[in-house]
Design an enzyme around this catalytic site. Sequence first.
Site, PDB file in Angstrom:
ATOM      1  N   ASP A  23       0.788  -1.242   0.000  1.00 16.22           N
ATOM      2  CA  ASP A  23       0.000   0.000   0.000  1.00 16.22           C
ATOM      3  C   ASP A  23       0.822   1.295   0.000  1.00 16.22           C
ATOM      4  O   ASP A  23       0.471   2.246   0.718  1.00 16.22           O
ATOM      5  CB  ASP A  23      -0.953   0.008   1.208  1.00 16.22           C
ATOM      6  CG  ASP A  23      -1.981  -1.109   1.192  1.00 16.22           C
ATOM      7  OD1 ASP A  23      -1.875  -1.990   0.324  1.00 16.22           O
ATOM      8  OD2 ASP A  23      -2.878  -1.122   2.052  1.00 16.22           O
ATOM      9  N   ASP A  61      -4.509  -0.915  -1.871  1.00 16.73           N
ATOM     10  CA  ASP A  61      -5.816  -0.721  -1.252  1.00 16.73           C
ATOM     11  C   ASP A  61      -6.721  -0.111  -2.329  1.00 16.73           C
ATOM     12  O   ASP A  61      -6.344   0.870  -2.983  1.00 16.73           O
ATOM     13  CB  ASP A  61      -5.637   0.241  -0.060  1.00 16.73           C
ATOM     14  CG  ASP A  61      -6.593  -0.017   1.082  1.00 16.73           C
ATOM     15  OD1 ASP A  61      -6.868  -1.202   1.394  1.00 16.73           O
ATOM     16  OD2 ASP A  61      -7.089   0.971   1.671  1.00 16.73           O
ATOM     17  N   HIS A  63     -10.728   0.594  -2.900  1.00 22.56           N
ATOM     18  CA  HIS A  63     -12.110   0.539  -2.418  1.00 22.56           C
ATOM     19  C   HIS A  63     -13.093   1.171  -3.400  1.00 22.56           C
ATOM     20  O   HIS A  63     -12.798   2.210  -3.989  1.00 22.56           O
ATOM     21  CB  HIS A  63     -12.240   1.321  -1.105  1.00 22.56           C
ATOM     22  CG  HIS A  63     -11.369   0.825   0.002  1.00 22.56           C
ATOM     23  ND1 HIS A  63     -11.388  -0.473   0.459  1.00 22.56           N
ATOM     24  CD2 HIS A  63     -10.454   1.473   0.778  1.00 22.56           C
ATOM     25  CE1 HIS A  63     -10.527  -0.605   1.465  1.00 22.56           C
ATOM     26  NE2 HIS A  63      -9.938   0.552   1.670  1.00 22.56           N
ATOM     27  N   HIS A  67     -17.479   2.777   0.434  1.00 22.70           N
ATOM     28  CA  HIS A  67     -17.034   1.551   1.118  1.00 22.70           C
ATOM     29  C   HIS A  67     -17.399   1.567   2.606  1.00 22.70           C
ATOM     30  O   HIS A  67     -17.408   2.627   3.240  1.00 22.70           O
ATOM     31  CB  HIS A  67     -15.507   1.396   0.964  1.00 22.70           C
ATOM     32  CG  HIS A  67     -14.989   0.075   1.414  1.00 22.70           C
ATOM     33  ND1 HIS A  67     -14.274  -0.087   2.576  1.00 22.70           N
ATOM     34  CD2 HIS A  67     -15.106  -1.161   0.860  1.00 22.70           C
ATOM     35  CE1 HIS A  67     -13.962  -1.371   2.708  1.00 22.70           C
ATOM     36  NE2 HIS A  67     -14.448  -2.038   1.683  1.00 22.70           N
ATOM     37  N   HIS A  96     -10.686   6.956   1.303  1.00 22.68           N
ATOM     38  CA  HIS A  96      -9.315   6.816   0.800  1.00 22.68           C
ATOM     39  C   HIS A  96      -9.249   5.717  -0.258  1.00 22.68           C
ATOM     40  O   HIS A  96     -10.082   4.806  -0.266  1.00 22.68           O
ATOM     41  CB  HIS A  96      -8.349   6.471   1.948  1.00 22.68           C
ATOM     42  CG  HIS A  96      -8.638   5.131   2.564  1.00 22.68           C
ATOM     43  ND1 HIS A  96      -9.626   4.935   3.497  1.00 22.68           N
ATOM     44  CD2 HIS A  96      -8.085   3.905   2.343  1.00 22.68           C
ATOM     45  CE1 HIS A  96      -9.665   3.653   3.837  1.00 22.68           C
ATOM     46  NE2 HIS A  96      -8.748   2.998   3.141  1.00 22.68           N
ATOM     47  N   LYS A 121      -7.068  -5.010  -3.106  1.00 20.68           N
ATOM     48  CA  LYS A 121      -7.850  -5.535  -1.986  1.00 20.68           C
ATOM     49  C   LYS A 121      -8.780  -4.457  -1.450  1.00 20.68           C
ATOM     50  O   LYS A 121      -8.528  -3.266  -1.626  1.00 20.68           O
ATOM     51  CB  LYS A 121      -6.906  -6.019  -0.884  1.00 20.68           C
ATOM     52  CG  LYS A 121      -6.031  -4.898  -0.355  1.00 20.68           C
ATOM     53  CD  LYS A 121      -4.986  -5.386   0.598  1.00 20.68           C
ATOM     54  CE  LYS A 121      -4.121  -4.252   1.097  1.00 20.68           C
ATOM     55  NZ  LYS A 121      -4.858  -3.200   1.851  1.00 20.68           N
ATOM     56  N   CYS A 166      -2.136  -2.517   7.594  1.00 24.68           N
ATOM     57  CA  CYS A 166      -2.041  -3.444   6.464  1.00 24.68           C
ATOM     58  C   CYS A 166      -0.771  -4.285   6.477  1.00 24.68           C
ATOM     59  O   CYS A 166      -0.795  -5.457   6.095  1.00 24.68           O
ATOM     60  CB  CYS A 166      -2.221  -2.690   5.157  1.00 24.68           C
ATOM     61  SG  CYS A 166      -3.931  -2.098   5.012  1.00 24.68           S
TER      62      CYS A 166
HETATM   63  C1  VGL Z   1      -4.769   0.881   5.548  1.00 26.47           C
HETATM   64  C2  VGL Z   1      -6.381   1.811   6.879  1.00 26.47           C
HETATM   65  C3  VGL Z   1      -7.332   1.604   5.903  1.00 26.47           C
HETATM   66  C4  VGL Z   1      -3.325   0.504   5.383  1.00 26.47           C
HETATM   67  C5  VGL Z   1      -5.706   0.653   4.565  1.00 26.47           C
HETATM   68  O1  VGL Z   1      -2.835   0.413   4.229  1.00 26.47           O
HETATM   69  O2  VGL Z   1      -2.657   0.308   6.420  1.00 26.47           O
HETATM   70  N1  VGL Z   1      -5.106   1.446   6.703  1.00 26.47           N
HETATM   71  N2  VGL Z   1      -6.984   1.027   4.749  1.00 26.47           N
HETATM   72 ZN    ZN Z   2      -8.433   0.952   3.181  1.00 22.44          ZN
END
Ligand code: VGL
Ligand code: ZN
Length: 221
Positions: A23, A61, A63, A67, A96, A121, A166
Amino acid sequence: MSTAPSNHTISNDSPDRALLVIDIQNDFTPGGALEVPRGDEIVPLVNQIAVNFRTVVQAQDWHPAGHISFASSHPGKNPYDIIELPYGPQVLWPDHCVQGSQGAEFHPKVDLPHAQLIVRKGGNPLVDSYSAFFEADQKTTTGLAGYLREKAVTSVYVVGLALDFCVAWTALHARRERFTTYVVLDACRAIDKDGSLENAMSKMQHAGVNFIKSGQLLDKG
Ligand code: VGL
Ligand code: ZN
């Protein structure tokens, strides 16, 4: 005298290990919607670590708008509130990494031309997915474990953002799938809110995740 560059090689380029880059996206770096403090600082180091891994996988990430992990999807709720969902507690986040948005793109300095697989994901509107292996229901798989096993990978090295979400969940699920698992701490940054970092570190430690520094990977030449 060797002319090999001294700090751009990894001593052991073995095919049984993979680098999982989690990510490193605009929304998780300074100026992004869910910025991880100093998240951009790891990018040059990650690029350098990746050079001598044959198998590099990037997680993204990704979404849909609206979401379930977005506070904006729950009237009256604010970012960082925690709600109960059928699969367990869910931290609510600012919107995000919306599919196709600029914030969902990889940070522009990420330079991994040899990465073979991008795992997107968090695409199920009703289920979050911190981990690159399983969604938050703990059973819907992304296929990553099977991919790695078919390539005879037995060890994974995890780097990226955020260490306490993550990265941690990816490392925990890597252990559950019986991979030898390393988190390269200086190639990660954390959100570190309400004890999240301490909690994640202790979970990983109990699960048998190994913590290392990039110096242990990079040829000291
Ligand atoms: C993440 C919060 C929400 C991450 C992803 O990449 O750590 N944190 N979505
Ligand atoms: Zn996320």
